[in-house]
Design a protein around this motif. Structure first.
Motif, PDB file in Angstrom:
ATOM      1  N   GLU A 187       6.919   2.526  -5.969  1.00  9.20           N
ATOM      2  CA  GLU A 187       6.916   3.713  -6.822  1.00  9.20           C
ATOM      3  C   GLU A 187       7.579   3.449  -8.173  1.00  9.20           C
ATOM      4  OE1 GLU A 187       8.680   6.660  -4.307  1.00  9.20           O
ATOM      5  OE2 GLU A 187       6.823   6.961  -3.190  1.00  9.20           O
ATOM      6  N   ASP A 231       1.646  -0.281   4.358  1.00  4.48           N
ATOM      7  CA  ASP A 231       0.980   0.964   4.742  1.00  4.48           C
ATOM      8  C   ASP A 231       0.169   1.527   3.570  1.00  4.48           C
ATOM      9  OD1 ASP A 231       2.164   0.905   7.331  1.00  4.48           O
ATOM     10  OD2 ASP A 231       3.981   1.826   6.518  1.00  4.48           O
ATOM     11  N   TRP A 232       0.766   1.479   2.372  1.00  3.46           N
ATOM     12  CA  TRP A 232       0.039   1.919   1.176  1.00  3.46           C
ATOM     13  C   TRP A 232      -1.212   1.066   0.979  1.00  3.46           C
ATOM     14  CZ3 TRP A 232       1.417   4.932  -3.409  1.00  3.46           C
ATOM     15  CH2 TRP A 232       2.501   5.799  -3.187  1.00  3.46           C
ATOM     16  N   GLU A 287       6.541  -5.860   3.323  1.00  2.00           N
ATOM     17  CA  GLU A 287       7.512  -5.194   4.208  1.00  2.00           C
ATOM     18  C   GLU A 287       8.477  -4.294   3.455  1.00  2.00           C
ATOM     19  OE1 GLU A 287       7.417  -8.711   3.995  1.00  2.00           O
ATOM     20  OE2 GLU A 287       5.791  -8.771   5.459  1.00  2.00           O
ATOM     21  N   ASP A 288       8.462  -4.337   2.111  1.00  5.30           N
ATOM     22  CA  ASP A 288       9.371  -3.514   1.311  1.00  5.30           C
ATOM     23  C   ASP A 288       9.064  -2.033   1.473  1.00  5.30           C
ATOM     24  OD1 ASP A 288      10.695  -5.727   0.272  1.00  5.30           O
ATOM     25  OD2 ASP A 288       9.539  -5.744  -1.588  1.00  5.30           O
ATOM     26  N   ASP A 289      10.093  -1.236   1.260  1.00  5.19           N
ATOM     27  CA  ASP A 289       9.934   0.215   1.282  1.00  5.19           C
ATOM     28  C   ASP A 289       9.094   0.678   0.088  1.00  5.19           C
ATOM     29  OD1 ASP A 289      10.951   2.818   2.537  1.00  5.19           O
ATOM     30  OD2 ASP A 289      11.354   3.094   0.392  1.00  5.19           O
ATOM     31  N   GLU A 290       8.367   1.745   0.278  1.00  2.00           N
ATOM     32  CA  GLU A 290       7.489   2.273  -0.766  1.00  2.00           C
ATOM     33  C   GLU A 290       8.229   2.624  -2.056  1.00  2.00           C
ATOM     34  OE1 GLU A 290       5.837   6.297  -0.032  1.00  2.00           O
ATOM     35  OE2 GLU A 290       7.270   6.352   1.615  1.00  2.00           O
ATOM     36  N   SER A 291       9.506   2.900  -1.980  1.00  4.08           N
ATOM     37  CA  SER A 291      10.264   3.252  -3.185  1.00  4.08           C
ATOM     38  C   SER A 291      10.237   2.124  -4.211  1.00  4.08           C
ATOM     39  CB  SER A 291      11.707   3.609  -2.837  1.00  4.08           C
ATOM     40  OG  SER A 291      12.367   2.504  -2.245  1.00  4.08           O
ATOM     41  N   LYS A 292      10.153   0.894  -3.743  1.00 10.36           N
ATOM     42  CA  LYS A 292      10.076  -0.235  -4.676  1.00 10.36           C
ATOM     43  C   LYS A 292       8.732  -0.251  -5.401  1.00 10.36           C
ATOM     44  CE  LYS A 292      13.387  -3.305  -2.505  1.00 10.36           C
ATOM     45  NZ  LYS A 292      13.624  -4.678  -2.032  1.00 10.36           N
ATOM     46  N   MET A 319       7.936   4.587   4.721  1.00  8.59           N
ATOM     47  CA  MET A 319       6.636   3.941   4.671  1.00  8.59           C
ATOM     48  C   MET A 319       6.787   2.619   3.921  1.00  8.59           C
ATOM     49  SD  MET A 319       3.227   6.041   3.913  1.00  8.59           S
ATOM     50  CE  MET A 319       1.817   5.311   3.196  1.00  8.59           C
ATOM     51  N   LYS A 320       6.080   1.620   4.371  1.00  7.28           N
ATOM     52  CA  LYS A 320       6.135   0.301   3.747  1.00  7.28           C
ATOM     53  C   LYS A 320       4.973   0.123   2.769  1.00  7.28           C
ATOM     54  CE  LYS A 320       8.342  -1.884   7.668  1.00  7.28           C
ATOM     55  NZ  LYS A 320       8.269  -2.946   8.652  1.00  7.28           N
TER      56      LYS A 320
END
Length: 75
Positions: free
Chosen positions: A42, A5-6, A35-40, A1-2
């Motif tokens: 978090e 999206d959040w 566009e970054d992944d949600e882990s960034k 998820m990007k």
């Protein structure tokens, strides 16, 4: 998820604090991109960042209110 999206989910669910956090990190500090992944994202939810992040977000929110007030006054 990007992160985008959040952000869209936060808008759909009227989660103002999450919207503010993403706006701050993407547009103000420019440390993340939509566009970054949600882990960034978090990474910033860690307990050790909570107090300082809340202070930054409060200041950012006051800045936005001031800009909005200035725009309203000049209209």
């Amino acid at each position: 998820m990007k992160i985008e999206d959040w952000y869209l989910d936060a808008i759909d669910h009227n989660e103002e604090s999450l919207i503010l956090l993403i706006d701050f990190l993407v547009y103000e500090k420019k440390v993340l991109h939509m566009e970054d992944d949600e882990s960034k994202l978090e990474h910033y939810f860690q307990e050790r960042f909570r107090n300082s992040m809340n202070a930054y977000l409060y200041e950012y929110q006051q800045k936005l209110k001031g800009e909005q007030h200035a725009t309203t006054k000049s209209s």
